[in-house]
Write a protein that holds these residues in place. Structure first.
Motif, PDB file in Angstrom:
ATOM      1  N   ALA A  44     -26.630  10.151   1.688  1.00 15.79           N
ATOM      2  CA  ALA A  44     -27.046   9.318   2.638  1.00 15.79           C
ATOM      3  C   ALA A  44     -25.980   9.595   3.734  1.00 15.79           C
ATOM      4  CB  ALA A  44     -26.991   7.819   1.913  1.00 15.79           C
ATOM      5  N   THR A  48     -25.670   5.616   9.201  1.00 18.92           N
ATOM      6  CA  THR A  48     -27.122   5.320   9.730  1.00 18.92           C
ATOM      7  C   THR A  48     -27.706   4.891   8.403  1.00 18.92           C
ATOM      8  OG1 THR A  48     -27.837   7.488   9.696  1.00 18.92           O
ATOM      9  CG2 THR A  48     -26.497   6.715  11.585  1.00 18.92           C
ATOM     10  N   ASP A  49     -29.135   4.872   8.554  1.00 17.36           N
ATOM     11  CA  ASP A  49     -30.049   4.569   7.428  1.00 17.36           C
ATOM     12  C   ASP A  49     -30.701   5.950   7.231  1.00 17.36           C
ATOM     13  OD1 ASP A  49     -30.813   2.863   5.385  1.00 17.36           O
ATOM     14  OD2 ASP A  49     -32.862   2.830   6.252  1.00 17.36           O
ATOM     15  N   GLN A  50     -30.357   7.169   7.537  1.00 14.92           N
ATOM     16  CA  GLN A  50     -30.826   8.653   7.489  1.00 14.92           C
ATOM     17  C   GLN A  50     -30.248   8.886   5.897  1.00 14.92           C
ATOM     18  OE1 GLN A  50     -28.620  10.453  10.652  1.00 14.92           O
ATOM     19  NE2 GLN A  50     -30.709  10.704  11.601  1.00 14.92           N
ATOM     20  N   SER A  51     -31.405   9.754   5.319  1.00 14.23           N
ATOM     21  CA  SER A  51     -31.108  10.431   3.978  1.00 14.23           C
ATOM     22  C   SER A  51     -31.494  11.582   4.000  1.00 14.23           C
ATOM     23  CB  SER A  51     -31.367   9.544   2.922  1.00 14.23           C
ATOM     24  OG  SER A  51     -32.889   9.622   2.843  1.00 14.23           O
ATOM     25  N   LYS A 120     -38.622  -0.517   2.148  1.00 11.92           N
ATOM     26  CA  LYS A 120     -37.421   0.059   1.232  1.00 11.92           C
ATOM     27  C   LYS A 120     -37.435  -1.128   0.209  1.00 11.92           C
ATOM     28  CE  LYS A 120     -32.969   2.090   2.152  1.00 11.92           C
ATOM     29  NZ  LYS A 120     -31.915   2.171   2.914  1.00 11.92           N
ATOM     30  N   ASN A 127     -40.878   0.060   7.764  1.00 13.78           N
ATOM     31  CA  ASN A 127     -40.168   1.015   8.771  1.00 13.78           C
ATOM     32  C   ASN A 127     -40.777   2.034   8.992  1.00 13.78           C
ATOM     33  OD1 ASN A 127     -38.025  -1.139   8.385  1.00 13.78           O
ATOM     34  ND2 ASN A 127     -37.220   0.207   6.698  1.00 13.78           N
ATOM     35  N   ILE A 155     -36.836   0.395  12.628  1.00  8.50           N
ATOM     36  CA  ILE A 155     -36.652  -0.741  11.454  1.00  8.50           C
ATOM     37  C   ILE A 155     -36.937  -2.126  11.638  1.00  8.50           C
ATOM     38  CG2 ILE A 155     -34.702  -1.507   9.941  1.00  8.50           C
ATOM     39  CD1 ILE A 155     -33.448   1.520  10.452  1.00  8.50           C
ATOM     40  N   SER A 159     -36.045  -5.902   7.146  1.00  8.01           N
ATOM     41  CA  SER A 159     -35.874  -4.928   6.060  1.00  8.01           C
ATOM     42  C   SER A 159     -34.093  -5.123   5.904  1.00  8.01           C
ATOM     43  CB  SER A 159     -36.035  -3.636   6.977  1.00  8.01           C
ATOM     44  OG  SER A 159     -35.670  -2.546   6.016  1.00  8.01           O
ATOM     45  N   SER A 160     -34.001  -4.557   4.633  1.00  9.85           N
ATOM     46  CA  SER A 160     -32.623  -4.619   4.246  1.00  9.85           C
ATOM     47  C   SER A 160     -31.973  -3.517   5.219  1.00  9.85           C
ATOM     48  CB  SER A 160     -32.570  -4.177   2.770  1.00  9.85           C
ATOM     49  OG  SER A 160     -32.988  -2.989   2.448  1.00  9.85           O
ATOM     50  N   SER A 161     -32.465  -2.554   5.586  1.00 11.61           N
ATOM     51  CA  SER A 161     -31.938  -1.387   6.247  1.00 11.61           C
ATOM     52  C   SER A 161     -31.473  -2.162   7.672  1.00 11.61           C
ATOM     53  CB  SER A 161     -33.135  -0.369   6.704  1.00 11.61           C
ATOM     54  OG  SER A 161     -33.274   0.320   5.394  1.00 11.61           O
ATOM     55  N   ALA A 164     -28.241  -1.608   9.067  1.00 10.47           N
ATOM     56  CA  ALA A 164     -27.596  -0.058   9.597  1.00 10.47           C
ATOM     57  C   ALA A 164     -27.850   0.151  11.183  1.00 10.47           C
ATOM     58  CB  ALA A 164     -28.318   1.107   8.859  1.00 10.47           C
TER      59      ALA A 164
END
Length: 193
Positions: A44, A48-51, A120, A127, A155, A159-161, A164
């Motif tokens: 991760a 950021t919220d990237q993975s 998520k 998202n 996003i 969202s919980s994201s 980020a």
């Protein structure tokens, strides 16, 4: 949490050193936060919220090479509960020249770009994520190596994201993802059994 992306072009060991690849900057090893399946390495972005996911999956011999990336993309869409009309779209699929790859054992390699509308952690909020998928086919090992770069584009505030969004970290790029694909190297074929 351990950072995986140390020196800019230093390969990072994967699957106990059986494989390696250059992992982008600001990568955190998710296995230090939660349990990850044995067939996956998950990173991760720290800001950021990237993975990024490097996954060993069963080789799908019944799927033609040119259709294999789309097959895996649709399989991921199913796992993400994003199969309804309008929830996923493939925008491009290209063959990668084997001469550009360090994984000389692969029979063919593909890169797919598409989008999926995903929630998520089974949240209601969805998202929009651009998904870059690299597929390196290894029929001699009955394995497909699937590398997925999840790059959120929109996003939901529910969202919980959402936390980020707007952080000041430098996001990963498609070039970072392509570097990972190009530098993936096999060191121990025993990984495949």
């Amino acid at each position: 949490m351990q950072r995986a992306g140390g020196c800019a072009d230093q390969p990072h060991p994967l699957f106990g050193g059986a494989l390696s690849a250059v992992i982008p900057h600001s990568a955190a090893d998710v296995s230090e936060l939660r349990e990850i399946p044995d067939n996956q390495e998950v990173f991760a972005h720290a800001h950021t919220d990237q993975s990024l996911i490097v996954e060993l999956v069963e080789y799908q011999g019944q799927i033609a090479d040119q259709d294999s990336a789309r097959y895996h993309f649709e399989d991921i869409a199913g796992s993400n509960k994003a199969l309804e009309p309008g929830a996923f779209e493939v925008t491009s699929v290209t063959a990668l020249p084997k001469s550009d790859l360090l994984l000389s054992e692969c029979s063919s390699a593909w890169m797919l770009t598409g989008t999926q509308c995903v929630s998520k952690f089974n949240e209601e909020a969805r998202n929009t994520v651009t998904l870059h998928l690299g597929l390196l086919r290894l029929p001699q090992f009955s394995t497909d190596v699937l590398i997925t770069f999840n790059d959120p584009q929109s996003i939901s505030s529910d969202s919980s994201s959402a936390a980020a969004v707007g952080t000041h970290g430098v996001p990963w790029t498609v070039e970072d993802f392509q570097r990972l694909l190009r530098t993936l190297t096999l060191h121990n074929p025993g990984l495949f059994g």
